[in-house]
Design a protein around this motif. Structure first.
Motif, mmCIF file in Angstrom:
data_model
loop_
_atom_site.group_PDB
_atom_site.id
_atom_site.type_symbol
_atom_site.label_atom_id
_atom_site.label_comp_id
_atom_site.label_asym_id
_atom_site.label_seq_id
_atom_site.Cartn_x
_atom_site.Cartn_y
_atom_site.Cartn_z
ATOM 1 N N PRO A 1 0.862 -1.188 0.000
ATOM 2 C CA PRO A 1 0.000 0.000 0.000
ATOM 3 C C PRO A 1 0.899 1.238 0.000
ATOM 4 O O PRO A 1 1.818 1.338 0.817
ATOM 5 N N TYR A 2 0.635 2.187 -0.902
ATOM 6 C CA TYR A 2 1.568 3.311 -1.008
ATOM 7 C C TYR A 2 0.838 4.634 -1.195
ATOM 8 O O TYR A 2 -0.346 4.683 -1.484
ATOM 9 N N GLY A 3 1.613 5.720 -1.009
ATOM 10 C CA GLY A 3 1.100 7.060 -1.243
ATOM 11 C C GLY A 3 0.477 7.684 -0.007
ATOM 12 O O GLY A 3 0.264 7.041 1.031
ATOM 13 N N GLY A 4 0.187 8.978 -0.128
ATOM 14 C CA GLY A 4 -0.335 9.739 0.993
ATOM 15 C C GLY A 4 -1.830 9.951 0.919
ATOM 16 O O GLY A 4 -2.561 9.211 0.253
ATOM 17 N N GLY A 5 -2.268 10.991 1.622
ATOM 18 C CA GLY A 5 -3.675 11.364 1.588
ATOM 19 C C GLY A 5 -4.533 10.736 2.662
ATOM 20 O O GLY A 5 -5.756 10.901 2.640
ATOM 21 N N ILE A 6 -3.911 10.012 3.627
ATOM 22 C CA ILE A 6 -4.728 9.380 4.670
ATOM 23 C C ILE A 6 -4.418 9.954 6.053
ATOM 24 O O ILE A 6 -4.912 9.448 7.056
ATOM 25 N N GLY A 7 -3.592 10.996 6.106
ATOM 26 C CA GLY A 7 -3.291 11.622 7.397
ATOM 27 C C GLY A 7 -2.501 10.742 8.329
ATOM 28 O O GLY A 7 -2.689 10.797 9.547
ATOM 29 N N ALA A 8 -1.588 9.944 7.787
ATOM 30 C CA ALA A 8 -0.840 8.986 8.602
ATOM 31 C C ALA A 8 0.446 9.601 9.146
ATOM 32 O O ALA A 8 0.856 10.695 8.761
ATOM 33 N N VAL A 9 1.106 8.861 10.029
ATOM 34 C CA VAL A 9 2.354 9.311 10.633
ATOM 35 C C VAL A 9 3.533 8.900 9.750
ATOM 36 O O VAL A 9 3.360 8.332 8.675
ATOM 37 N N GLU A 10 4.736 9.183 10.248
ATOM 38 C CA GLU A 10 5.960 8.928 9.481
ATOM 39 C C GLU A 10 6.056 7.463 9.041
ATOM 40 O O GLU A 10 5.629 6.562 9.738
ATOM 41 N N HIS A 11 6.623 7.238 7.854
ATOM 42 C CA HIS A 11 6.832 5.915 7.257
ATOM 43 C C HIS A 11 5.540 5.253 6.769
ATOM 44 O O HIS A 11 5.526 4.059 6.483
ATOM 45 N N HIS A 12 4.463 6.002 6.655
ATOM 46 C CA HIS A 12 3.184 5.423 6.253
ATOM 47 C C HIS A 12 2.628 6.021 4.962
ATOM 48 O O HIS A 12 1.514 5.681 4.566
ATOM 49 N N SER A 13 3.359 6.916 4.302
ATOM 50 C CA SER A 13 2.767 7.626 3.164
ATOM 51 C C SER A 13 3.750 7.829 2.021
ATOM 52 O O SER A 13 3.622 8.770 1.252
ATOM 53 N N GLU A 14 4.714 6.944 1.869
ATOM 54 C CA GLU A 14 5.766 7.148 0.893
ATOM 55 C C GLU A 14 5.394 6.567 -0.476
ATOM 56 O O GLU A 14 4.565 5.670 -0.587
ATOM 57 N N SER A 15 6.045 7.108 -1.495
ATOM 58 C CA SER A 15 5.922 6.580 -2.861
ATOM 59 C C SER A 15 7.323 6.175 -3.300
ATOM 60 O O SER A 15 8.058 6.950 -3.896
ATOM 61 N N ASN A 16 7.698 4.944 -2.970
ATOM 62 C CA ASN A 16 9.074 4.484 -3.174
ATOM 63 C C ASN A 16 9.222 3.553 -4.372
ATOM 64 O O ASN A 16 10.159 2.756 -4.450
ATOM 65 N N GLU A 17 8.313 3.667 -5.336
ATOM 66 C CA GLU A 17 8.299 2.758 -6.478
ATOM 67 C C GLU A 17 9.551 2.840 -7.349
ATOM 68 O O GLU A 17 9.925 1.862 -8.015
ATOM 69 N N ALA A 18 10.233 3.994 -7.370
ATOM 70 C CA ALA A 18 11.408 4.145 -8.225
ATOM 71 C C ALA A 18 12.533 3.183 -7.830
ATOM 72 O O ALA A 18 13.293 2.728 -8.687
ATOM 73 N N TYR A 19 12.669 2.879 -6.538
ATOM 74 C CA TYR A 19 13.702 1.937 -6.103
ATOM 75 C C TYR A 19 13.555 0.605 -6.834
ATOM 76 O O TYR A 19 14.537 0.010 -7.292
ATOM 77 N N PHE A 20 12.336 0.126 -6.909
ATOM 78 C CA PHE A 20 12.111 -1.204 -7.460
ATOM 79 C C PHE A 20 12.001 -1.182 -8.988
ATOM 80 O O PHE A 20 12.411 -2.134 -9.657
ATOM 81 N N ALA A 21 11.468 -0.106 -9.545
ATOM 82 C CA ALA A 21 11.446 0.019 -10.999
ATOM 83 C C ALA A 21 12.868 0.101 -11.551
ATOM 84 O O ALA A 21 13.137 -0.322 -12.677
ATOM 85 N N HIS A 22 13.797 0.627 -10.765
ATOM 86 C CA HIS A 22 15.203 0.732 -11.165
ATOM 87 C C HIS A 22 15.909 -0.620 -11.128
ATOM 88 O O HIS A 22 16.969 -0.791 -11.751
ATOM 89 N N THR A 23 15.348 -1.596 -10.418
ATOM 90 C CA THR A 23 16.022 -2.867 -10.170
ATOM 91 C C THR A 23 15.658 -3.889 -11.234
ATOM 92 O O THR A 23 14.509 -4.330 -11.321
ATOM 93 N N ALA A 24 16.640 -4.269 -12.046
ATOM 94 C CA ALA A 24 16.405 -5.284 -13.080
ATOM 95 C C ALA A 24 15.992 -6.602 -12.431
ATOM 96 O O ALA A 24 16.536 -7.009 -11.408
ATOM 97 N N GLY A 25 15.002 -7.260 -13.042
ATOM 98 C CA GLY A 25 14.517 -8.539 -12.533
ATOM 99 C C GLY A 25 13.193 -8.455 -11.818
ATOM 100 O O GLY A 25 12.587 -9.483 -11.506
ATOM 101 N N LEU A 26 12.732 -7.229 -11.539
ATOM 102 C CA LEU A 26 11.435 -7.042 -10.883
ATOM 103 C C LEU A 26 10.442 -6.443 -11.866
ATOM 104 O O LEU A 26 10.788 -5.552 -12.644
ATOM 105 N N ARG A 27 9.223 -6.926 -11.823
ATOM 106 C CA ARG A 27 8.115 -6.248 -12.494
ATOM 107 C C ARG A 27 7.432 -5.365 -11.449
ATOM 108 O O ARG A 27 7.243 -5.796 -10.307
ATOM 109 N N VAL A 28 7.050 -4.156 -11.841
ATOM 110 C CA VAL A 28 6.446 -3.217 -10.908
ATOM 111 C C VAL A 28 5.160 -2.675 -11.532
ATOM 112 O O VAL A 28 5.201 -2.097 -12.625
ATOM 113 N N VAL A 29 4.039 -2.881 -10.852
ATOM 114 C CA VAL A 29 2.743 -2.454 -11.384
ATOM 115 C C VAL A 29 1.941 -1.781 -10.280
ATOM 116 O O VAL A 29 2.233 -1.938 -9.087
#
Length: 329
Positions: free
Chosen positions: A121-149
């Motif tokens: 589950p990713y992204g903001g908009g739910i009024g959550a605390v730290e570490h609960h609203s990140e969009s970290n998809e670029a880390y995995f899209a950058h990694t060869a061997g993973l499909r990211v959807v």
């Protein structure tokens, strides 16, 4: 014979996992509180009751251990589906994902496969605390061997999750958490309406293309509607759906037609998926572009406290400002 049902994205994800588990006894679910509680967002609700504790497994709070166990299960022929409770909780398991899950197939010269789905589950908009609203998809899209959807609609949630589970490659499956309770129609047929890695035009237009994914697709559709009501530009909205691989033919087809593009995402724009999309569009559509490709996204800062997230997240006005900027050329 297909039938249509209306349900939320959350219920569609649950239904998709249920169908996959019914079709294949090797599909197992793992994660913190996915069993008796049904997950922190109740996405796996009732699945442990119906399929048993051997197939819906409550794990310790140890993401590295969860991912390592999934690798072992996948090597023995299972199809583990892992739930990471929140986007920012994935980092303790990051090494397992990028060093083992992503590379095992290549390292074994194709002899070994790891059909693992990592739900985040990713992204903001739910009024959550730290570490609960990140969009970290670029880390995995950058990694060869993973499909990211990432899914956008209930229909996508239902079908894409089943397609991801059926894939012999590891898939990082992002779910826009602030859209979990949005409802839509699902065709419960024999085949998915789109391929897993196919982009979809959500709204046709002629003056500029908005390229978005996940939670930002709804924002872009609202921006396109607002522009129409004000007799403004006719905006085409393309839902990328797949971040790795990208459906480049669909992207370039739209931009070639409109001549202008704005890429929209929640993630900070620096070295982001949006940056890669913008670079590819500039490269592939250079002779068709009437203006530079622009990005609208989060600012290049750590995700702010919840009381400030509305200033951080792209909204309708920021998207339309981007559109005005490309139309000014």
């Amino acid at each position: 014979m297909s039938q249509t049902q209306k349900m939320t994205i959350a219920k569609a994800l649950n239904a998709g996992m249920r169908k996959a588990m019914e079709d294949d006894p090797k599909v197992v679910l793992m994660g913190e509180d996915v069993g008796k509680l049904g997950g922190v967002f109740r996405i796996t609700e009732h699945l442990q009751k119906d399929f048993g504790e051997d197939r819906v497994i409550d794990t310790p709070l140890a993401e590295a251990g969860i991912l390592g166990t999934a690798v072992g299960l996948a090597l023995r022929g299972y199809r583990p589906v892992i739930e990471i409770q929140f986007d920012g909780f994935v980092y303790p398991g990051f090494d397992q994902i990028v060093s083992q899950v992503a590379k095992m197939h290549y390292r074994s010269l194709g002899k070994l496969k790891l059909p693992i789905v990592i739900r985040i589950p990713y992204g903001g908009g739910i009024g959550a605390v730290e570490h609960h609203s990140e969009s970290n998809e670029a880390y995995f899209a950058h990694t060869a061997g993973l499909r990211v959807v990432t899914c956008t609609t209930p229909e996508d949630a239902y079908w894409m999750l089943q397609q991801a589970i059926a894939s012999d490659d590891p898939v990082v499956f992002y779910e826009p958490k602030r859209r979990y309770h949005e409802r839509g129609q699902i065709e419960l047929g024999e085949a998915a309406p789109y391929d897993l890695h196919q982009a979809v035009v959500r709204r046709p237009g002629s003056d500029a293309t908005l390229l978005a994914y996940g939670p930002m697709v709804k924002v872009c559709l609202a921006a396109a509607q607002a522009a129409e009501l004000e007799d403004g530009p006719d905006l085409e909205v393309v839902d990328l759906r797949s971040l790795s691989p990208l459906d480049l033919p669909a992207i370039t087809s739209s931009v070639t037609k409109t001549g202008r593009a704005v890429v929209v995402s929640e993630a900070p724009t620096f070295l982001s998926v949006a940056a890669e999309v913008a670079a590819l569009v500039q490269q592939e559509c250079f002779y068709h572009l009437e203006a530079p490709v622009l990005r609208v996204g989060g600012y290049n800062i750590p995700y702010p406290p919840s009381r400030h997230e509305e200033q951080f997240l792209p909204d309708l006005d920021r998207v339309l400002h981007g559109v005005d900027s490309v139309l000014a050329y």
